[in-house]
Each structure stands twice: as C-alpha cells, then as structure tokens.
Design an enzyme around this catalytic site. Structure first.
Site, PDB file in Angstrom:
ATOM      1  N   SER A 567      58.779  45.257  18.185  1.00 23.88           N
ATOM      2  CA  SER A 567      57.900  45.753  19.061  1.00 23.88           C
ATOM      3  C   SER A 567      56.857  46.886  18.239  1.00 23.88           C
ATOM      4  O   SER A 567      56.353  46.642  17.354  1.00 23.88           O
ATOM      5  CB  SER A 567      58.637  46.135  20.294  1.00 23.88           C
ATOM      6  OG  SER A 567      57.632  46.381  21.297  1.00 23.88           O
ATOM      7  N   ASP A 653      55.883  36.731  26.678  1.00 28.26           N
ATOM      8  CA  ASP A 653      55.880  38.023  26.360  1.00 28.26           C
ATOM      9  C   ASP A 653      54.915  38.879  27.004  1.00 28.26           C
ATOM     10  O   ASP A 653      53.706  38.944  26.552  1.00 28.26           O
ATOM     11  CB  ASP A 653      55.971  38.425  25.056  1.00 28.26           C
ATOM     12  CG  ASP A 653      56.379  39.916  24.539  1.00 28.26           C
ATOM     13  OD1 ASP A 653      56.321  40.877  25.394  1.00 28.26           O
ATOM     14  OD2 ASP A 653      56.676  40.159  23.564  1.00 28.26           O
ATOM     15  N   HIS A 688      59.705  39.606  25.829  1.00 30.88           N
ATOM     16  CA  HIS A 688      59.596  40.279  24.966  1.00 30.88           C
ATOM     17  C   HIS A 688      61.233  40.414  24.251  1.00 30.88           C
ATOM     18  O   HIS A 688      61.281  40.723  23.023  1.00 30.88           O
ATOM     19  CB  HIS A 688      59.479  41.880  25.532  1.00 30.88           C
ATOM     20  CG  HIS A 688      58.880  42.900  24.388  1.00 30.88           C
ATOM     21  ND1 HIS A 688      57.915  42.670  23.495  1.00 30.88           N
ATOM     22  CD2 HIS A 688      59.551  44.202  24.335  1.00 30.88           C
ATOM     23  CE1 HIS A 688      57.985  43.777  22.892  1.00 30.88           C
ATOM     24  NE2 HIS A 688      58.768  44.678  23.087  1.00 30.88           N
TER      25      HIS A 688
END
Length: 717
Positions: A567, A653, A688
């Site tokens: 991320s 995501d 995610h």
C-alpha cells in the site's frame, strides 16, 4: 471506551474506487503457457498542469467505465500478466507448497481466544480444524450450555471472498448486530440476529462502513452509510423493526474530506459522534438513551487539532494535540466542554497515544523511546502512576479486550519478534501478571534458537533511525541474506511483533528487519510529521539509509538484501527501486500506491480530498505538484536496470485501484534494461488485503517468500 476517528487508510495506502469492480472473479487460465511477458500497448495521452506536461501512455489501463471493469483490452492485459506470473512461478511450485505446508503447520487449526466476561455472558471465538473462518460462542456466567452465536464459515459458504466487519451485542444480551463484505469492496451489509430464537430480523442495512452501536435501550442502532464516493459522512439511527427509509440522520458532515464515526463512552451513557480527517477532528455528545436529543459540541474544529473524548461521572476526558505535538490529557465539564484543563501535560519524551477509563482507575498508553507503555493512573492522585513492566528490550504490548467498566483485572496483549502472541490478566491491586495463553505452534518452536536486536542507523541528515532485527543464533557470522520491511505513512508504527510466517525465511539463514522510518509515529508524533507532505523524501531516504547501514554493520551485503512493503509501503518500494535499484536482491510491492500524482489530482476518486492533508494537493499547489512528481514511482520510471520484482493487485481494491500497479508494471516492462524477473499477480475476486480466509491468505505469503528465496538463490535443490 474512547472513540477515535482513524484515517481510513491508517493501515493502508490511499486511493479507492467508488464501488466494487464488476467483472469475472475467475482466475485466468491458459492452455499454453506464455513464453514471454505481456507488453501493454502505448496510447498517446498527456495533460498539462502548472505549466508542466506529463505524458501518460498507459492511462488507458484505467477502465473509463470504472467502477465497472469491462474493457476487454484492460482485462486481457491483467489476465496476461496473471498467466505470466503462473508460468514463471511454475518452477517454484514445489517450494511454494513446501512453504505453505510449513507455515500451515505452525498454525493451531482448532485454536480459540481466551474467554472474556461481558455482562451476563462469557464470550470467545474459535477455529475448527481445517476451517478458514471463526465461530463465535458465549455461555451464561451463571452457568449453562455453550451457544454458537455466529458462524463465519456458514456466512462465507459459496463466496470467493468473505470478511466480518462490525459485531455488536445489545446491552441486554439478546441481539447481535453484525456486518459482512463478500467481495472485498469494503461496502458492508448489516443484519441483526435474535440470539434467543436464532432467527435473523427483517432489518437489513446495506452499503455501510464502520461500527454498529446500540442505543435507546437496545431499540436502535447507530451506523455509518457509505456514499457513492466511498465516504462516511453521516451518523444515522435505525430503529429496529422500522423501514430503513425512515432512518434518522443524527449528524451529517459537509466537508467531503472528513469521515464520521460513532461509539459509546465507558459508562455507556453517552453516544459519541466524531468527525475528522487525517489532521483535524470534532466531537459531539448526545445521551445514549435519547439519541435524537440535543447534542453537545465539545469544541469546534480547528485545522491541525485532533482530539478524542470519553466521559466519566459528568467529566469529559480529552486526548488532544492542541498544545503539544505528542498530545496531552485534559478534562472539562459537560457545562463548559470546550474549556480544557490539563491533567497530563504533553511531553517530548513520552508519546501519549490513548487512554481508557474504568470505574476505579484509568489507563494511559503510549511510547517511550519507541517502546509501548501501559500505565495505570489514579483519579484521586494525579501523581500516582503505575507502569506495567515487560521483560524484553524490544516488544509490542497493549490493552486487550476489556469490555466492562468495573474491573479488577486488565486483559493485556504482549509479543516480541521472538515471543509468540501472549495474553495476560494484570491484577490491578497486586500488580501480578497472570499468563492466560501463549500462541501455540503445533510444529514446534524453540525461542532459545533466535535472538532479536534493536539497532540504530544514522540517516543522511543525521537522524537516528531504529531497526528491529530477528535472526537465528546459529546464523553464520558475516554478511548474509536479510529481508527489510517498512510502511512509513499515516503515523502507523510497525510493531516489533511475532510472526510464524517469517520463520520460514529466518530458518533458511535470513535475518528479518523492520525499519522504523519516519512517516510512522514510532518515536512520537514529530516522527510522523517528518515523513508527510513536503518531507516525504525523509521516509524513502531513511529506508535506503537503513539498508546501507545494515550493510556497513555487517548484517548483509549489497544484492543480498530484499525488501517488501504494501500500500503506502508499496509506494516506498516503488521509490527505492527507482533511486537505488542495484541495492536490492529482490523487491515485493503489495497493492502499491505508485501512481501518486495522477491519483492525487483526480477529485472524482472518493478518497482524494481526504488525502491532500497527507500527501499535498497538486491541483492547487504548483509546489506540491512538483514535489509529488519528484518521487511518484510511476512517473519516475527510467531506462535502467531494476531488481527482480513481484507486484500484487486486487481488481476489487477500493483503496489502491488496480490500474496503479498495472500501469507501473507496464511502464517498467517498457523501460527497464535488465533481464530480471518482473511479475504481477492480480486477485480477480479480492480487494486491498488479498484473499480472505486464514489458509488462502497464507498461500499468498508462501508465494511471496518463494519468490524471495528463488531470487536470492536460496532454493534447495
């Protein structure tokens, strides 16, 4: 309990999609394995802002009908990358399977949590052998049979993805409100279960985020609906048994960069409605028994001032950074809620991260020199502080689940890089720690075989950056392979905790290091501020300097150090392969936030306005545009050699949209001048966090570690 508004991506990167990407959830298959990597077509596209023109030939990989992803060219490219991943990893399949079985063998399959009393019942959850998800139970304190109140496996049946969101028992113990996500889009559906009859009520709350809070004598729930832009701008009241259309909005936020949450105070007599972004907050209080009644605004928002509150016997306790960057604790009356009197002053040495109120004492948590602290404090004597001592030089510790207001024992969690997850009860009167449970590792684990160290590395600007390291005691002397991990954003401090998975690297001679770089708040709030906005380069430089420092100290050597991050940590990976490509033996970037400049200019994306406080606003500020351009990984890809890389993505995501890693990999394939392996794997039916379920997600870790060992030449023949 105190209610704190946490940035939506505190553990994640940034940007999101308005909704689930609607496409196939099947993994791509190929009759004939590809013999060369896919090459994405370049299509002319450019834009100009602040007099600077940016060429973006892979702009087309963002499906223009998003959140629906049905562009055949886009899907063909993503599937082609998946096919290339499968083809290249085929030779490592035995290693992946071996690692997976190894990791799985360290998991107690029929594990359960330590039971905890809450009101008239004792609650716990457990895994059954072979099952991916938990079952949740309770039994009466007065005695009686165990009751299965929720089976996640049953809810997940037939779903490729499943995650339990909020779960809240009514104060009378009769109802369970819970929410679920079945596609990874992080848009939850809430249902209510009558625990006396086992039946689901007709009430259904869809498209929501956040918690579920019981109020009005267990006749109503407060929840946060999601907008089409994936923002939570309301606290809404649903009265059980009434149409959702008649739900009442208790508070609506007008600032699109803020998000709203709700919870109860420690005595459960006040409903807290909080709103905030990454740097500013505002709180209102309303009687929990009359949630539609008059609200008390604690203090109007002031840019840069964060605060959260709890209430005890009419006194408001306020945790705030209004006069010190490391926060103070203050009190106020309900009659004058904005007049704050300091109870615990802010400190340069001690970072006050939070507090919890109980009937006879309160607890403050924080960090001293980067190490977790838990302190018991007296209401009557402000000078009386009782710290809870822990034995190791580097560790992670904090309050566990303590749902009751009147307690004589505190549930704590403790672990270190060598000590498995441990649950204690701390006796408030005697100060004794009672061991309740330590994570069991069925295949065996001997902590005496490992050692952990905490070292500091001097960054290029003179800053001392701490590093936590795990290795075997019998690791050969001299420079060996080492894996370096970091996050470095949103003020999230990566704890030096325990992981059964990383033992698969360490047992093969690797050291595992966590770099506590700026951008997290490991050493206090200033540590975070020194890694955001126009000081973002500190985060990237710290990581590179830690790697070079570990080489200088003899832990590893150039080319034998691998790195990973996800991320916002994936953004970090994107930068360090651009700036120092020859340093790394392999790099893994999970759902990486790498198309920074484009994303931060796209106001149509739901989370962009709320992220300008973290990254800057390149739309209005030429300086922010130029600074962001200087590090944006996608924009800074150049013709040079790059290390072996594995990149992951999720088509659904809602935080880092799939096209960011896709565009980045496409550009890397175009420009890189080496023959090193570059792989991208996109989960077609997840978001995610990758695949859900404890075993499915474990398999993806096995793939990552197999890639690292393969590229370092540590694969056993």
């Amino acid at each position: 309990m105190t209610l704190r508004i946490t940035p939506l991506f505190a553990l994640a990167a940034v940007m999101a999609a308005p909704a689930l990407a609607q496409t196939t959830t099947e993994e791509p298959t190929s009759v004939t394995a590809p013999t060369s990597p896919p090459k994405a077509e370049k299509r002319a596209y450019s834009y100009t802002r602040h007099g600077i023109t940016i060429e973006d030939p892979y702009f087309w990989l963002k499906d223009q009908s998003y959140p629906t992803v049905d562009d055949a060219d886009v899907l063909d490219y993503v599937k082609a990358e998946n096919a290339w991943f499968e083809a290249q990893m085929a030779g490592q399949k035995p290693l992946v399977e071996a690692l997976y079985e190894e990791m799985k063998g360290r998991i107690k399959e029929d594990d359960s949590t330590v039971p905890q009393k809450d009101g008239d019942y004792i609650y716990w959850s457990k895994f059954d052998e072979g099952q991916e998800y938990r079952k949740h139970y309770r039994r009466p304190v007065a005695g009686g049979p165990d009751q299965l109140i929720l089976d996640e496996n049953e809810l997940a049946e037939g779903q490729e993805y499943f995650r339990l969101g909020a779960a809240s028992i009514s104060q009378n113990g009769r109802y369970l409100a819970y929410s679920t996500d079945t596609n990874g889009s992080e848009r939850y559906t809430a249902r209510i279960k009558d625990l006396e009859t086992g039946e689901l009520l007709a009430d259904e709350l869809t498209n929501l985020r956040g918690g579920l809070t019981w109020v009005a004598g267990d006749t109503a729930l407060v929840y946060g609906p999601s907008t089409e832009e994936w923002r939570t701008l309301e606290a809404r009241l649903h009265v059980i048994g009434t149409p959702v259309e008649s739900d009442v909005t208790l508070y609506k936020e007008e600032d699109q960069s803020f998000n709203v949450g709700a919870g109860l105070t420690a005595q459960e007599d006040w409903l807290v409605i909080a709103t905030g972004d990454n740097e500013t907050s505002e709180v209102r209080l309303v009687r929990a028994d009359t949630p539609t009644g008059p609200q008390i605004l604690v203090k109007p928002r002031r840019k840069g001032v964060e605060y959260d509150v709890d209430v005890r016997d009419g006194t408001i306790y306020v945790h705030t950074n209004d006069d010190h960057v490391n926060f103070r604790l203050a009190t106020a009356s309900l009659d004058a809620p904005g007049e704050w009197t300091t109870l615990i002053a802010g400190s340069d040495a001690f970072y006050l991260t939070g507090f919890d109120l109980f009937r006879d004492f309160y607890v403050t948590e924080g960090r001293l020199d980067g190490l977790d602290q838990i302190q018991l404090r007296s209401y009557a004597d402000a000078a009386k502080v009782t710290p809870i001592a822990f034995p190791e030089a580097s560790y992670s510790a904090g309050l566990g689940n303590n749902p009751e207001y009147a307690v004589t024992k505190l549930r704590l969690g403790y672990e270190s890089m060598v000590t498995p997850d441990t649950v204690y009860d701390y006796d408030v009167e005697s100060g004794a720690l009672e061991l309740l449970k330590q994570q069991e590792i069925p295949s065996g684990y001997d902590p005496s075989l490992y050692r952990t160290e905490r070292v500091t590395i001097t960054a290029r600007d003179g800053t001392q950056v701490p590093v936590s390291i795990l290795m075997r005691k019998d690791r050969p002397a001299g420079a060996g392979p080492l894996h370096l991990y970091a996050y470095g954003a949103y003020g999230y401090a990566v704890p030096p905790g325990f992981s059964t998975s990383r033992l698969s690297l360490v047992d093969r001679g690797m050291a595992y290091a966590i770099a506590h770089i700026r951008g997290g708040d490991d050493l206090g709030r200033r540590w975070y501020l020194q890694g955001k906005l126009n000081e973002r380069w500190n985060t990237f430089n710290d990581f590179v300097d830690v790697a070079k420092g570990l080489i200088d100290k003899g832990y590893t050597e150039k080319g034998r150090i691998t790195a990973s991050g996800g991320s916002a940590g994936g953004e970090l990976m994107g930068v360090i392969v651009n700036t120092d490509p020859g340093l790394w033996g392999a790099v893994v970037a999970h759902v990486p936030f790498v198309d920074v400049l484009n994303t931060m200019q796209d106001e149509s994306l739901p989370l962009t306005p709320g992220e300008w406080q973290e990254w800057g606003n390149p739309i209005t500020s030429k300086q922010s545009f130029a600074y962001m351009l200087s590090y944006s990984p996608y924009d800074q890809v150049v013709a040079q050699d790059y290390p072996p890389m594995l990149v992951t993505a999720g088509l659904n995501d809602p935080r880092v949209t799939y096209w960011e890693p896709a565009k980045w990999v496409a550009k890397l394939r175009e420009l890189k001048t080496d023959d090193n392996v570059l792989l991208m794997k996109t989960n077609m039916g997840a978001g995610h966090g990758g695949k859900s379920g404890r075993f499915a997600s474990l398999y993806e870790t096995a793939e990552e570690y197999a890639f690292i060992l393969w590229q370092l030449g540590l694969v056993e023949e």
